[in-house]
Motif scaffolding. Structure first.
Motif, PDB file in Angstrom:
ATOM      1  N   ALA A 178     -45.589  73.354 -83.582  1.00 19.09           N
ATOM      2  CA  ALA A 178     -45.012  72.786 -85.136  1.00 19.09           C
ATOM      3  C   ALA A 178     -44.417  73.453 -86.026  1.00 19.09           C
ATOM      4  CB  ALA A 178     -46.813  72.874 -85.087  1.00 19.09           C
ATOM      5  N   ASP A 220     -46.003  73.943 -90.877  1.00 19.48           N
ATOM      6  CA  ASP A 220     -46.358  73.148 -89.607  1.00 19.48           C
ATOM      7  C   ASP A 220     -46.007  71.286 -90.029  1.00 19.48           C
ATOM      8  OD1 ASP A 220     -47.661  75.028 -88.790  1.00 19.48           O
ATOM      9  OD2 ASP A 220     -49.500  74.203 -88.633  1.00 19.48           O
ATOM     10  N   ASP A 223     -47.464  67.035 -86.063  1.00 19.46           N
ATOM     11  CA  ASP A 223     -47.779  66.048 -84.121  1.00 19.46           C
ATOM     12  C   ASP A 223     -47.069  65.011 -84.061  1.00 19.46           C
ATOM     13  OD1 ASP A 223     -48.731  68.436 -83.551  1.00 19.46           O
ATOM     14  OD2 ASP A 223     -50.027  67.130 -83.501  1.00 19.46           O
ATOM     15  N   GLY A 249     -45.651  68.846 -80.297  1.00 24.73           N
ATOM     16  CA  GLY A 249     -47.362  69.033 -79.710  1.00 24.73           C
ATOM     17  C   GLY A 249     -47.181  69.214 -78.128  1.00 24.73           C
ATOM     18  N   SER A 250     -48.366  69.347 -77.808  1.00 21.53           N
ATOM     19  CA  SER A 250     -48.061  69.246 -76.364  1.00 21.53           C
ATOM     20  C   SER A 250     -48.276  67.819 -75.377  1.00 21.53           C
ATOM     21  CB  SER A 250     -49.325  70.210 -75.597  1.00 21.53           C
ATOM     22  OG  SER A 250     -48.852  71.475 -76.237  1.00 21.53           O
TER      23      SER A 250
END
Length: 264
Positions: A178, A220, A223, A249-250
């Motif tokens: 983030a 942050d 996403d 983001g993953s």
């Protein structure tokens, strides 16, 4: 790493246009009319050229009387700069650059409505040690008839710009946290601001003596996909880097395979 590309050639990135037409230097009704007075000097336009690079200044649209073969358009380079080219390829004109680079000229080689149509480019080179934000004085444009009598005069304002900063981190296409660290290079002493695709400030830093800078977001990032761009500012001039595409983001994990359990 995917980056948006710049389509303009480097020599054209700082191009300036001297627009609005020429101001006649005098009454100019007779073939050997009066030359220009001090009050006839006009600032035609401006061009910004980064240190160690070239830029193009163009003179265009003579509004005074038509001049015949042998008439000349001369640009004298501003202090600290050199003229390195007179690249016009149109028929009816011949360009030449002085050996010392202090001036260049176009000479009309045919009859017709000369100087009234088209534009006349001059390539200026700014030294690599020029201070960003400085204005180089002394750029003079002079249009003369075949006898050498001035018919119009003008000038251009040359400002030393900033080299384009580089945004080298984070990498594009790699899932990021983030608050990804950002880094790159810029002109020493330049203030660098990193912004997202909506123009929101992400972080700032000042380039060191070696040109390196780095910073991390104080908040942050949302996403998903985004774009980052760095803008360097120093002494009232600025330059922006190419944008880089990022993903915060993953990635969604793949479902684990289901193993069949043999009956007992």
């Amino acid at each position: 790493m995917n980056r948006s590309s710049k389509t303009a050639a480097a020599v054209l990135t700082a191009a300036g246009l001297l627009a609005g037409g020429w101001l006649p230097a005098g009454a100019a009704s007779a073939a050997d009319g009066p030359g220009p007075s001090a009050g006839d000097q006009v600032l035609w336009g401006a061009v910004t050229i980064p240190p160690g690079q070239d830029g193009i200044v163009e003179a265009a649209e003579l509004s005074g009387p038509a001049l015949g073969p042998g008439s000349t358009l001369t640009l004298s380079a501003p202090d600290g700069a050199r003229v390195t080219g007179a690249p016009l390829s149109a028929a009816g004109y011949r360009g030449a650059v002085a050996a010392d680079g202090r001036s260049a000229a176009y000479t009309a080689t045919s009859a017709g409505q000369l100087w009234r149509t088209g534009s006349f480019p001059f390539v200026l080179a700014v030294p690599a040690d020029a201070e960003p934000g400085a204005r180089l004085n002394g750029c003079v444009l002079r249009l003369a008839d075949a006898r050498g009598v001035a018919r119009a005069t003008g000038g251009c304002q040359v400002t030393v710009g900033l080299p384009t900063p580089v945004l080298s981190r984070p990498e594009s296409g790699v899932p990021l946290g983030a608050r990804p660290a950002t880094a790159g290079t810029a002109h020493p002493g330049a203030r660098v601001t990193v912004s997202d695709q909506d123009g929101n400030e992400v972080c700032t830093d000042t380039a060191g003596p070696d040109g390196l800078w780095s910073c991390a977001p104080a908040r942050d990032l949302p996403d998903g996909s985004n774009r980052l761009q760095a803008k360097a500012t120093l002494n009232g001039v600025s330059a922006t880097s190419e944008q880089i595409q990022i993903s915060v983001g993953s990635p969604t994990p793949e479902s684990a395979p289901v193993l069949a359990v043999p009956p007992r």
